[in-house]
Design a protein around this motif. Structure first.
Motif, PDB file in Angstrom:
ATOM      1  N   LEU A 144      33.979  38.956  49.028  1.00  0.00           N
ATOM      2  CA  LEU A 144      34.620  39.973  48.314  1.00  0.00           C
ATOM      3  C   LEU A 144      35.296  41.223  48.895  1.00  0.00           C
ATOM      4  N   ASN A 145      36.232  41.761  48.213  1.00  0.00           N
ATOM      5  CA  ASN A 145      36.907  42.999  48.711  1.00  0.00           C
ATOM      6  C   ASN A 145      35.822  44.119  48.880  1.00  0.00           C
ATOM      7  N   GLN A 146      36.101  45.168  49.458  1.00  0.00           N
ATOM      8  CA  GLN A 146      35.510  46.384  49.473  1.00  0.00           C
ATOM      9  C   GLN A 146      34.654  46.987  48.276  1.00  0.00           C
ATOM     10  N   PHE A 147      35.375  46.829  47.252  1.00  0.00           N
ATOM     11  CA  PHE A 147      34.901  47.292  45.930  1.00  0.00           C
ATOM     12  C   PHE A 147      34.001  46.346  45.124  1.00  0.00           C
ATOM     13  N   GLU A 148      34.036  45.114  45.550  1.00  0.00           N
ATOM     14  CA  GLU A 148      33.359  43.930  45.020  1.00  0.00           C
ATOM     15  C   GLU A 148      34.102  43.678  43.647  1.00  0.00           C
ATOM     16  N   THR A 149      35.326  43.685  43.670  1.00  0.00           N
ATOM     17  CA  THR A 149      36.101  43.562  42.393  1.00  0.00           C
ATOM     18  C   THR A 149      36.808  42.197  42.238  1.00  0.00           C
ATOM     19  N   LYS A 150      37.134  41.767  43.524  1.00  0.00           N
ATOM     20  CA  LYS A 150      37.832  40.426  43.421  1.00  0.00           C
ATOM     21  C   LYS A 150      37.615  39.670  44.943  1.00  0.00           C
ATOM     22  N   ILE A 151      37.833  38.472  44.725  1.00  0.00           N
ATOM     23  CA  ILE A 151      37.799  37.534  45.903  1.00  0.00           C
ATOM     24  C   ILE A 151      38.859  37.899  46.871  1.00  0.00           C
ATOM     25  N   ASP A 152      38.569  38.039  48.109  1.00  0.00           N
ATOM     26  CA  ASP A 152      39.633  38.124  49.094  1.00  0.00           C
ATOM     27  C   ASP A 152      39.521  37.091  50.055  1.00  0.00           C
ATOM     28  N   TRP A 153      38.450  36.048  50.158  1.00  0.00           N
ATOM     29  CA  TRP A 153      38.699  35.253  51.265  1.00  0.00           C
ATOM     30  C   TRP A 153      37.562  33.885  50.595  1.00  0.00           C
ATOM     31  N   ILE A 154      38.136  32.724  50.789  1.00  0.00           N
ATOM     32  CA  ILE A 154      37.376  31.437  50.390  1.00  0.00           C
ATOM     33  C   ILE A 154      37.677  30.576  51.531  1.00  0.00           C
ATOM     34  N   GLY A 155      36.439  29.836  52.022  1.00  0.00           N
ATOM     35  CA  GLY A 155      36.568  29.091  53.424  1.00  0.00           C
ATOM     36  C   GLY A 155      35.375  28.257  53.432  1.00  0.00           C
TER      37      GLY A 155
END
Length: 213
Positions: free
Chosen positions: A142-153
């Motif tokens: 998640l991003n630093q605010f935990e509001t969206k996914i930034d990376w999937i792997g």
């Protein structure tokens, strides 16, 4: 009870490129990405008032359930669905086992320290009735605010170290390798943070992963 066979680690550890090719087959990587990304979107839609929740584990557990449901619906004809120890994994070609987890910025998930959990990342241990499987995790960060996914792997570990990883992307982009066979000694907080910087700018928040999902 955990059934366990021991092999040489070098005999079991799949190369990153081999895992990448296995997931390119039948667009498996795209399906895994879509299951996770779609589950997050469904979670956001269904729980708009979640800001008051006290446990991050609640969010992770719901996202996990939605992800697994979507993955099974899409991939059940192409993968063996394995239920074990209160979780679910998918096995491709009797060679690659994947499970879904939330990860921190070091690309590491956190698990309750049962014997099975501790052995999951030991390449020389056979688990769940399968021999010679490479076990990996499909993780989201998640991003630093935990509001969206930034990376999937995809992340493969050798004990406590990350052995290699690569990013999964949607059907609109190819699965990109990032990088091939990174030595475990070189995969560190700094390199993972470098990945984050490359993708979206420096992240400074100390992300704490959950015990579920």
């Amino acid at each position: 009870m955990v059934s366990l066979l021991i092999h040489g680690a070098n005999e079991i550890m799949m190369k990153a490129e081999d895992a990448k090719q296995a997931l390119l087959k039948n667009s498996r990587g795209e399906a895994l990405w879509s299951a996770l990304f779609g589950a997050w979107g469904e979670f956001e839609t269904n729980y708009p008032d979640r800001a008051w929740w006290r446990r991050k584990g609640t969010r992770a557990a719901i996202v996990w359930e939605l992800t697994v449901k979507r993955a099974i619906e899409t991939l059940a004809s192409d993968a063996a669905v394995v239920s074990h120890n209160d979780t679910v994994s998918l096995v491709f070609d009797d060679r690659l086992l994947v499970r879904f987890k939330k990860a921190d910025m070091e690309l590491k998930s956190r698990n309750y320290p049962t014997m099975a959990a501790q052995l999951f990342h030991e390449p020389d241990a056979d688990l769940f009735g399968y021999e010679g499987l490479q076990r990996v995790e499909v993780v989201y960060v998640l991003n630093q605010f935990e509001t969206k996914i930034d990376w999937i792997g995809i992340v493969a570990r050798n004990g406590g170290s990350v052995a290699w990883y690569f990013e999964l992307e949607s059907a609109d982009a190819a699965v990109s390798l990032f990088p091939v066979e990174v030595p475990a000694t070189e995969v560190s907080t700094e390199s993972a943070a470098g990945l984050a910087t490359l993708k979206r700018g420096t992240i400074t928040k100390d992300d704490k992963s959950d015990t579920e999902g």
